[in-house]
Design a protein around this motif. Structure first.
Motif, short mmCIF file in Angstrom:
data_model
loop_
_atom_site.label_atom_id
_atom_site.label_comp_id
_atom_site.label_asym_id
_atom_site.label_seq_id
_atom_site.Cartn_x
_atom_site.Cartn_y
_atom_site.Cartn_z
N LYS A 201 0.89 -1.10 0.08
CA LYS A 201 0.03 0.12 0.03
C LYS A 201 1.07 1.47 -0.06
O LYS A 201 0.41 2.20 -0.71
N SER A 202 1.98 1.28 1.06
CA SER A 202 2.76 2.51 1.04
C SER A 202 3.54 2.62 -0.63
O SER A 202 3.73 3.66 -0.70
N THR A 203 3.98 1.78 -1.24
CA THR A 203 4.55 1.45 -2.45
C THR A 203 3.72 2.22 -3.61
O THR A 203 3.90 3.09 -4.22
N LEU A 204 2.30 1.66 -3.53
CA LEU A 204 1.32 2.31 -4.17
C LEU A 204 1.04 3.63 -4.12
O LEU A 204 1.13 4.52 -5.09
N ILE A 205 1.10 4.01 -2.82
CA ILE A 205 0.60 5.60 -2.52
C ILE A 205 1.65 6.53 -3.27
O ILE A 205 1.53 7.29 -3.86
N GLY A 206 3.05 6.03 -2.71
CA GLY A 206 4.25 6.82 -3.53
C GLY A 206 4.38 6.90 -5.09
O GLY A 206 4.30 7.78 -5.69
N PHE A 207 4.00 5.70 -5.54
CA PHE A 207 4.11 5.63 -7.19
C PHE A 207 2.86 6.20 -7.71
O PHE A 207 2.84 6.99 -8.79
N ALA A 208 1.72 6.17 -7.07
CA ALA A 208 0.34 7.04 -7.43
C ALA A 208 0.74 8.56 -7.74
O ALA A 208 0.37 9.39 -8.39
N GLN A 209 1.46 9.05 -6.56
CA GLN A 209 1.85 10.35 -6.66
C GLN A 209 2.84 10.90 -7.68
O GLN A 209 2.53 12.04 -7.88
N VAL A 210 3.62 9.88 -8.07
CA VAL A 210 4.54 10.59 -9.01
C VAL A 210 4.55 9.94 -10.50
O VAL A 210 5.01 10.44 -11.27
N ALA A 211 3.60 9.05 -10.76
CA ALA A 211 3.46 8.62 -12.04
C ALA A 211 3.05 9.68 -12.89
O ALA A 211 2.16 10.57 -12.76
N GLN A 212 3.57 9.51 -14.20
CA GLN A 212 3.15 10.61 -15.20
C GLN A 212 1.92 10.30 -16.02
O GLN A 212 1.42 11.22 -16.23
N GLU A 213 1.68 8.96 -16.49
CA GLU A 213 0.67 8.63 -17.24
C GLU A 213 -0.69 8.80 -16.28
O GLU A 213 -0.65 8.07 -14.96
N ARG A 214 -1.66 9.20 -16.62
CA ARG A 214 -3.02 9.43 -15.71
C ARG A 214 -3.72 7.75 -15.77
O ARG A 214 -4.15 7.51 -14.65
N GLU A 215 -3.54 6.93 -16.55
CA GLU A 215 -3.93 5.66 -16.48
C GLU A 215 -3.18 4.91 -15.47
O GLU A 215 -3.80 4.25 -14.76
N LEU A 216 -1.85 5.18 -15.36
CA LEU A 216 -1.05 4.57 -14.16
C LEU A 216 -1.64 4.99 -12.97
O LEU A 216 -1.41 4.30 -12.14
N LYS A 217 -1.66 6.17 -12.91
CA LYS A 217 -2.08 6.82 -11.37
C LYS A 217 -3.29 6.16 -11.18
O LYS A 217 -3.49 5.76 -9.90
N SER A 218 -4.32 5.92 -12.04
CA SER A 218 -5.73 5.39 -11.26
C SER A 218 -5.37 3.78 -11.31
O SER A 218 -6.05 3.41 -10.28
N TYR A 219 -4.41 3.45 -12.08
CA TYR A 219 -4.29 2.05 -11.58
C TYR A 219 -3.57 1.59 -10.23
O TYR A 219 -4.11 0.78 -9.53
N PHE A 220 -2.57 2.38 -10.08
CA PHE A 220 -1.96 2.26 -8.66
C PHE A 220 -3.03 2.68 -7.63
O PHE A 220 -3.06 2.09 -6.57
N HIS A 221 -3.87 3.62 -7.90
CA HIS A 221 -4.93 4.14 -6.91
C HIS A 221 -5.77 3.01 -6.66
O HIS A 221 -6.35 2.46 -5.50
N SER A 222 -6.14 2.04 -7.64
CA SER A 222 -7.05 0.98 -7.34
C SER A 222 -6.16 0.05 -6.60
O SER A 222 -7.05 -0.88 -5.72
N GLY A 223 -4.97 -0.12 -7.02
CA GLY A 223 -4.13 -1.15 -5.91
C GLY A 223 -4.15 -0.91 -4.47
O GLY A 223 -4.15 -1.52 -3.76
#
Length: 337
Positions: A201-223
């Motif tokens: 969860k911590s990893t996904l929070i960090g990655f969602a904050q910095v991901a460049q692609e909106r689709e990836l942000k959404s994917y990490f958020h669902s994780g």
């Protein structure tokens, strides 16, 4: 070492184990290189340096075997392509320790499996060395975490006073009627499930904050939501048996939105974490003797596989998936395609 080991073709297991180790160590080197750049704790820094040195030695050892055998070396994840060393820290020093501990556990498991499935003496010796290094890292990082008071132990339980035998069928039940208390082994797996999902969860929070692609942000958020749901369900089962939940450490993700890693690397790391989760859930399921807890792990496996497959499709769509070693397609060869 076999005198004729160079004449013995590598098996599919040996080729796959070498490939997986090369890819995973290139990922570890990328992740920890930025950790090393931003670490603040002087006692954590030497362990990061040691782990990077170990990953480097693995890459060199496997590259040498590839050259000897005439096998194409995978690209993996070169640091210069996937790491932005000018980006500020994304995670805390506590997270660095938890991540190294998690990776050392994975190394112990994967290298043991590689030893068990390898026949050539040189390959067995190589993975025995890798296993020893993972064991050393696990020992050092565990010692440091205990020293700093951040090592989270599984719950204590009363010692059994005498040997007893199960005499009722409801030992296996869990849906209806009174549920028996959890076994020590069941609590251990539930606790480890909780800790691993906290890290994920911590990893996904960090990655969602910095991901460049909106689709990836959404994917990490669902994780994040998936990990949260698994945590709640795991804690509920523990609370039913009056077992304390795993502790968590606050503020292990900074507020940075500047990406230290490429989207490709982050998406791959999340895929690895969920694959490790599936393996852990499968082991827990095989050891579980209460039906309701077993059903819970079955649902965890299904959800993690579905999420992981969605990520794999995103990787393939972007041309980011390096093909693992596979057997020849005989139909294509016969047709001359």
């Amino acid at each position: 070492m076999d005198a004729s080991h160079q004449k013995v073709h590598l098996s599919c297991a040996e080729i796959s184990n070498l490939w997986d180790t090369y890819i995973n160590d290139s990922v570890v080197k990328c992740i920890l290189t930025h950790f090393l750049k931003t670490v603040e704790d002087s006692e954590v820094k030497p362990l990061l340096e040691f782990t990077i040195e170990v990953a480097d030695s693995h890459l060199s050892d496997i590259s040498r075997i590839y050259e000897q055998e005439g096998i194409a070396r995978p690209e993996g994840f070169p640091v210069e392509k996937h790491v932005n060393l000018s980006a500020p820290r994304l995670f805390s020093d506590i997270f660095f320790m938890e991540y190294m501990q998690h990776m050392s556990k994975f190394g112990l498991s994967s290298h043991s499996n590689a030893i068990a499935t390898s026949a050539r003496d040189d390959i067995r010796s190589l993975f025995e060395k890798f296993h020893g290094q993972a064991l050393e890292l696990n020992r050092e990082i565990t010692t440091l975490m205990k020293k700093k008071g951040v090592y989270i132990r599984p719950p204590y339980m009363n010692y059994p006073k005498k040997a007893e035998f199960v005499d009722k069928q409801n030992f296996l039940t869990g849906w209806l009627g009174k549920k028996r208390p959890l076994l020590g082994n069941e609590v251990n797996h539930l606790y480890m499930t909780s800790l691993h999902n906290e890290l994920g969860k911590s990893t996904l929070i960090g990655f969602a904050q910095v991901a460049q692609e909106r689709e990836l942000k959404s994917y990490f958020h669902s994780g994040i939501q998936l990990s949260d749901k698994i945590l709640r369900e795991t804690h509920h089962v523990l609370m039913e048996s009056d077992v304390p939940n795993s502790m968590t450490w606050d503020a292990i993700v900074t507020e940075s939105t500047n990406p230290p890693y490429s989207d490709q690397l982050m998406l791959f790391v999340v895929g690895i974490l969920f694959q490790l989760g599936v393996a852990a859930y499968g082991l827990a399921l095989s050891m579980c003797m209460r039906r309701d807890v077993g059903a819970l792990y079955s649902s965890f496996i299904l959800r993690a596989l579905t999420y992981s497959e969605d990520g794999a499709q995103m990787i393939i769509e972007r041309g980011w998936l390096e093909q693992p070693p596979m057997f020849a397609d005989r139909d294509k060869l016969i047709k001359g395609e």
